[in-house]
Design an enzyme around this catalytic site. Sequence first.
Site, PDB file in Angstrom:
ATOM      1  N   SER A  74       1.086  -1.704  -0.093  1.00 35.10           N
ATOM      2  CA  SER A  74      -0.084   0.120  -0.108  1.00 35.10           C
ATOM      3  C   SER A  74       1.305   1.091   0.030  1.00 35.10           C
ATOM      4  O   SER A  74       2.173   1.147   0.774  1.00 35.10           O
ATOM      5  CB  SER A  74      -0.543  -0.055   1.626  1.00 35.10           C
ATOM      6  OG  SER A  74      -1.799   0.999   1.778  1.00 35.10           O
TER       7      SER A  74
ATOM      8  N   ASP B 277      -7.347  -5.877   0.899  1.00 30.16           N
ATOM      9  CA  ASP B 277      -8.492  -5.903   0.786  1.00 30.16           C
ATOM     10  C   ASP B 277      -9.668  -5.335   1.332  1.00 30.16           C
ATOM     11  O   ASP B 277      -9.977  -5.908   2.658  1.00 30.16           O
ATOM     12  CB  ASP B 277      -9.004  -6.384  -0.428  1.00 30.16           C
ATOM     13  CG  ASP B 277     -10.211  -5.727  -1.284  1.00 30.16           C
ATOM     14  OD1 ASP B 277     -10.080  -4.118  -1.938  1.00 30.16           O
ATOM     15  OD2 ASP B 277     -10.683  -6.230  -2.075  1.00 30.16           O
TER      16      ASP B 277
ATOM     17  N   LYS C 190     -10.328   4.015  16.600  1.00 30.04           N
ATOM     18  CA  LYS C 190     -10.661   2.672  15.725  1.00 30.04           C
ATOM     19  C   LYS C 190      -9.746   1.699  15.426  1.00 30.04           C
ATOM     20  O   LYS C 190     -10.284   0.777  15.074  1.00 30.04           O
ATOM     21  CB  LYS C 190     -10.370   3.449  14.594  1.00 30.04           C
ATOM     22  CG  LYS C 190     -10.635   3.337  12.990  1.00 30.04           C
ATOM     23  CD  LYS C 190     -10.648   4.236  12.642  1.00 30.04           C
ATOM     24  CE  LYS C 190     -10.664   3.765  10.685  1.00 30.04           C
ATOM     25  NZ  LYS C 190     -10.395   4.440   9.798  1.00 30.04           N
TER      26      LYS C 190
ATOM     27  N   ASN D 154      -0.291   3.957   1.442  1.00 29.18           N
ATOM     28  CA  ASN D 154      -1.411   4.331   1.560  1.00 29.18           C
ATOM     29  C   ASN D 154      -0.955   4.813   3.121  1.00 29.18           C
ATOM     30  O   ASN D 154      -0.692   3.738   4.478  1.00 29.18           O
ATOM     31  CB  ASN D 154      -2.902   4.270   2.134  1.00 29.18           C
ATOM     32  CG  ASN D 154      -3.730   4.647   2.663  1.00 29.18           C
ATOM     33  OD1 ASN D 154      -3.891   5.476   4.300  1.00 29.18           O
ATOM     34  ND2 ASN D 154      -5.353   4.576   2.759  1.00 29.18           N
TER      35      ASN D 154
END
EC number: 3.6.1.66
Length: 206
Positions: free
Chosen positions: A10, A75, A181, A12
Amino acid sequence: MTMARVLVASRNAKKLAELRRILDDAGVAGVQIVGLDDVPPYDEAPETGATFEENALAKARDGAAATGLPCVADDSGLAVDALNGMPGVLSARWSGTHGDDAANNALLLAQLRDVPDERRGARFVSACALVVPGGTETVVRGEWPGTIGRKPMGEGGFGYDPLFVPDGGDVTAAQLTPAAKDAASHRGRALRHLLPALAALADRTE
């Protein structure tokens, strides 16, 4: 102590930070997380799998084969009850443009405009795969149930977080602290299932 380098397939930065936090919180030392921007570029296969697990495993296999590093890939997406589990594996490109969070959220709200609150159930799903070159393949899954709100709220997170209200709460995922989270999210749950395999990689380098 030698660090075990583990590639996360990734770019991200928030995903990379999430895994680093989970490793730290679990006391797993000896693992250095690197992202795609830290390794030479390679051809990344398109996400054509019918399930989150298929896509995660394909990405992890590609990364491990191309770099020789153990590779973690995920994913994930949103499954909405009123849409028969969609957008599912199409979550990132639901509006037609990959990664356009605002457009994806706007389309989802439009599709659920006439759906009453009691039928707005949804769940975030994450499949995570760890592939060790010449070794094991591990695939795990995490789910986070909740409902879809009526408007985006919160500045944190990404994707559909501003619309998703976790079960038992009254704020969206985008309004949670990173720690809160991590503790509850689908990806956090899936990644914690990978901790024994990641810890084993660290043990091999000692």
